[in-house]
Design a protein around this motif. Sequence first.
Motif, PDB file in Angstrom:
ATOM      1  N   ALA A 186       9.109  16.015  -4.110  1.00 37.45           N
ATOM      2  CA  ALA A 186       9.750  15.781  -5.478  1.00 37.45           C
ATOM      3  C   ALA A 186      11.260  16.303  -5.612  1.00 37.45           C
ATOM      4  O   ALA A 186      11.653  16.096  -6.931  1.00 37.45           O
ATOM      5  N   ALA A 187      11.202  16.786  -4.695  1.00 38.59           N
ATOM      6  CA  ALA A 187      13.053  17.222  -4.481  1.00 38.59           C
ATOM      7  C   ALA A 187      13.288  17.330  -3.665  1.00 38.59           C
ATOM      8  O   ALA A 187      13.012  17.268  -2.807  1.00 38.59           O
ATOM      9  N   PRO A 188      14.659  17.047  -3.486  1.00 30.47           N
ATOM     10  CA  PRO A 188      15.935  16.598  -2.599  1.00 30.47           C
ATOM     11  C   PRO A 188      15.664  17.708  -1.945  1.00 30.47           C
ATOM     12  O   PRO A 188      15.717  19.566  -1.694  1.00 30.47           O
ATOM     13  N   VAL A 189      15.465  17.944   0.078  1.00 29.77           N
ATOM     14  CA  VAL A 189      14.709  18.573   0.641  1.00 29.77           C
ATOM     15  C   VAL A 189      15.718  18.243   2.032  1.00 29.77           C
ATOM     16  O   VAL A 189      16.018  16.820   2.183  1.00 29.77           O
ATOM     17  N   PRO A 190      15.946  19.152   2.607  1.00 31.45           N
ATOM     18  CA  PRO A 190      16.651  18.671   4.442  1.00 31.45           C
ATOM     19  C   PRO A 190      15.980  17.533   4.741  1.00 31.45           C
ATOM     20  O   PRO A 190      14.970  17.781   5.102  1.00 31.45           O
ATOM     21  N   ALA A 191      16.574  16.442   5.582  1.00 30.08           N
ATOM     22  CA  ALA A 191      15.888  16.615   6.688  1.00 30.08           C
ATOM     23  C   ALA A 191      14.971  16.777   7.444  1.00 30.08           C
ATOM     24  O   ALA A 191      15.429  17.585   8.094  1.00 30.08           O
ATOM     25  N   PRO A 192      14.066  16.661   7.812  1.00 27.29           N
ATOM     26  CA  PRO A 192      12.643  17.669   8.802  1.00 27.29           C
ATOM     27  C   PRO A 192      12.767  17.280   9.943  1.00 27.29           C
ATOM     28  O   PRO A 192      13.410  15.998  10.472  1.00 27.29           O
ATOM     29  N   VAL A 193      12.492  18.165  10.935  1.00 26.11           N
ATOM     30  CA  VAL A 193      12.848  18.572  12.205  1.00 26.11           C
ATOM     31  C   VAL A 193      11.083  17.267  12.326  1.00 26.11           C
ATOM     32  O   VAL A 193      10.575  17.267  12.032  1.00 26.11           O
TER      33      VAL A 193
ATOM     34  N   THR B 179      16.588  15.818  21.120  1.00 26.48           N
ATOM     35  CA  THR B 179      15.257  14.767  21.121  1.00 26.48           C
ATOM     36  C   THR B 179      14.478  15.399  20.191  1.00 26.48           C
ATOM     37  O   THR B 179      13.418  14.703  19.752  1.00 26.48           O
ATOM     38  N   ARG B 180      14.903  16.778  19.237  1.00 26.30           N
ATOM     39  CA  ARG B 180      14.093  16.872  18.273  1.00 26.30           C
ATOM     40  C   ARG B 180      14.217  16.324  16.455  1.00 26.30           C
ATOM     41  O   ARG B 180      14.603  17.493  15.680  1.00 26.30           O
ATOM     42  N   VAL B 181      15.651  15.923  16.635  1.00 21.34           N
ATOM     43  CA  VAL B 181      15.941  15.249  15.493  1.00 21.34           C
ATOM     44  C   VAL B 181      15.578  13.930  14.892  1.00 21.34           C
ATOM     45  O   VAL B 181      15.232  13.393  16.238  1.00 21.34           O
ATOM     46  N   VAL B 182      15.117  14.599  14.389  1.00 21.80           N
ATOM     47  CA  VAL B 182      15.211  12.538  13.068  1.00 21.80           C
ATOM     48  C   VAL B 182      16.809  11.699  13.154  1.00 21.80           C
ATOM     49  O   VAL B 182      17.158  12.132  12.343  1.00 21.80           O
ATOM     50  N   ALA B 183      16.092  11.037  13.699  1.00 26.57           N
ATOM     51  CA  ALA B 183      17.438  10.112  14.022  1.00 26.57           C
ATOM     52  C   ALA B 183      17.131   8.434  12.496  1.00 26.57           C
ATOM     53  O   ALA B 183      16.102   8.506  12.299  1.00 26.57           O
ATOM     54  N   THR B 184      18.148   8.504  11.239  1.00 29.82           N
ATOM     55  CA  THR B 184      18.194   8.016  10.373  1.00 29.82           C
ATOM     56  C   THR B 184      19.345   6.757  10.047  1.00 29.82           C
ATOM     57  O   THR B 184      19.210   6.020   8.932  1.00 29.82           O
TER      58      THR B 184
ATOM     59  N   ILE C  67      12.492   4.078   5.442  1.00 31.19           N
ATOM     60  CA  ILE C  67      11.394   5.032   4.268  1.00 31.19           C
ATOM     61  C   ILE C  67      10.294   4.876   4.712  1.00 31.19           C
ATOM     62  O   ILE C  67       9.983   6.347   4.624  1.00 31.19           O
ATOM     63  N   LYS C  68       9.484   4.612   6.026  1.00 28.62           N
ATOM     64  CA  LYS C  68       8.624   5.362   6.495  1.00 28.62           C
ATOM     65  C   LYS C  68       8.644   5.946   7.885  1.00 28.62           C
ATOM     66  O   LYS C  68       8.381   7.237   7.737  1.00 28.62           O
ATOM     67  N   LYS C  69      10.616   5.796   7.764  1.00 30.98           N
ATOM     68  CA  LYS C  69      11.179   7.013   8.962  1.00 30.98           C
ATOM     69  C   LYS C  69      11.381   8.959   7.796  1.00 30.98           C
ATOM     70  O   LYS C  69      10.592   9.253   8.398  1.00 30.98           O
ATOM     71  N   ILE C  70      11.943   8.283   6.682  1.00 28.48           N
ATOM     72  CA  ILE C  70      11.956   9.349   6.169  1.00 28.48           C
ATOM     73  C   ILE C  70      11.090   9.790   5.796  1.00 28.48           C
ATOM     74  O   ILE C  70      10.452  11.334   5.972  1.00 28.48           O
ATOM     75  N   SER C  71      10.146   9.523   5.348  1.00 29.50           N
ATOM     76  CA  SER C  71       8.745   9.595   4.776  1.00 29.50           C
ATOM     77  C   SER C  71       7.366   9.827   5.806  1.00 29.50           C
ATOM     78  O   SER C  71       7.078  11.375   5.145  1.00 29.50           O
ATOM     79  N   GLY C  72       7.373   9.357   6.863  1.00 31.32           N
ATOM     80  CA  GLY C  72       7.486  10.322   7.699  1.00 31.32           C
ATOM     81  C   GLY C  72       7.370  11.460   7.957  1.00 31.32           C
ATOM     82  O   GLY C  72       5.946  12.412   8.260  1.00 31.32           O
ATOM     83  N   ALA C  73       8.313  11.980   8.063  1.00 30.72           N
ATOM     84  CA  ALA C  73       8.479  13.121   8.979  1.00 30.72           C
ATOM     85  C   ALA C  73       8.807  14.033   7.409  1.00 30.72           C
ATOM     86  O   ALA C  73       8.131  15.587   7.658  1.00 30.72           O
TER      87      ALA C  73
END
Length: 434
Positions: free
Chosen positions: A114-121, A147-152, A212-218
């Motif tokens: 609900a509030a902006p947060v950093p892209a998660p690991v 290999t531990r970073v979410v690629a967007t 959106i699935k990549k972002i919301s999934g993380a």
Amino acid sequence: MSEIREIQVPDIGDFKDLPVIDVLVKPGDTVAFDEPLLTLESDKASMDVPSPAAGTVVAISLKVGDRVSRGSAMLTLQMAADSAPVAPASSASVSNVPAAVLPEPATVVAVAPAAPVPAPVSISPGVKPHASPSVRAYARKLGVDVTRVVATGKGGRLLREDIECFIKDALVRLDNPALAPNSAAGGLDLLPWPNVDFAKFGTIEKVALSRIKKISGANLARNWVMIPHVTNNEEADITGLEAFRVQLNQEGGKDGIKYTLLAFLIKAAVATLKAFPQFNSSLGNEDGEPVLVLKQYYHIGFAADTPNGLVVPVIRDADQKGIGQIAVECGELARKARDGKLGPADMTGGTFTVSSLGGIGGTGFSPIINAPEVAILGVTRSQMKPVWDGSGFAPRLILPMALSWDHRVVDGAAAARFLQHLAALLADFRRITL
């Protein structure tokens, strides 16, 4: 001769320095009013920025990878002879388009926070993402395992911004005891994700995940791992409520409103949140110590399923609105979600989320909390059951409910009372006036 105007980024809500992930036009292109010019990306979804007027693109002022805010120059446009004046940057609209092209409708679990947060690991290390040599060199310089970073990036490409978000997220966890795992206890010492060549076993097909699935999934992975979830289950007798809802719709509803069970659920949830304010809160940090932030406003999110994934539109100030107005806003927001028209303001500020699978089915599920909220209500399809009334069994319409809650804030007794209160309101909606 037609006028040449500079076109700027319009009002994009509270977001600043959003990365440009795609430029959709080039010099010489003819564009129509409201045609997308470029795509920006927030931590919730991508956003197409539409043209405020028709005309021909003269020059482009930015490129993929640039970061922009409201008022940043996008391009210069030679206005069409019959084009309306360009609207100021504060009044132009931005269309939110979750990943791929479109978004998704309503249900299951919560998605973007609900509030902006950093892209998660990512919790699935071991797979090397696509990345340019400069990005890999940047990661090596900062000591980040790619290999531990979410690629967007487009096509699953690792961006420089992904590395920066990874580092910011790690710093947030170090600075916030409520979020950081206990390193003395080992933290999350997970094995690498299995890297399997599935083609060895048979024919396969690879389908790219929507953005959106990549972002919301993380985000979901972070919420599930970092929040100590507990789920309580309860049933509500909605026989009378459903009869009342059907009657309203048969009568045509006031001003043609279509009354939905979701609208009644949101109104009942608000009344229950007022009775149990700890469920309308978030964990914060003050001077290095966790604090509970109790909110005096009631912005209720509802999970909406769209073609590209789940989004969570928010009904703002639901405590100040009637059921009819809530029903109308739910319908409008659901349509905007399906059409890819949700803006950042439509999906931020939520204090509690309702996730309904009623239109699909099921007998129960455990919804994932939509951080930074501390609880989420999930409901599935109601069904007729024989219920003992003291002298015999009578058919009653029963609604299964599931409440997931953050055990750092709530305990089991409070959760049980919350559901009992909510079930009593749904069983006799007259109680909501008390």
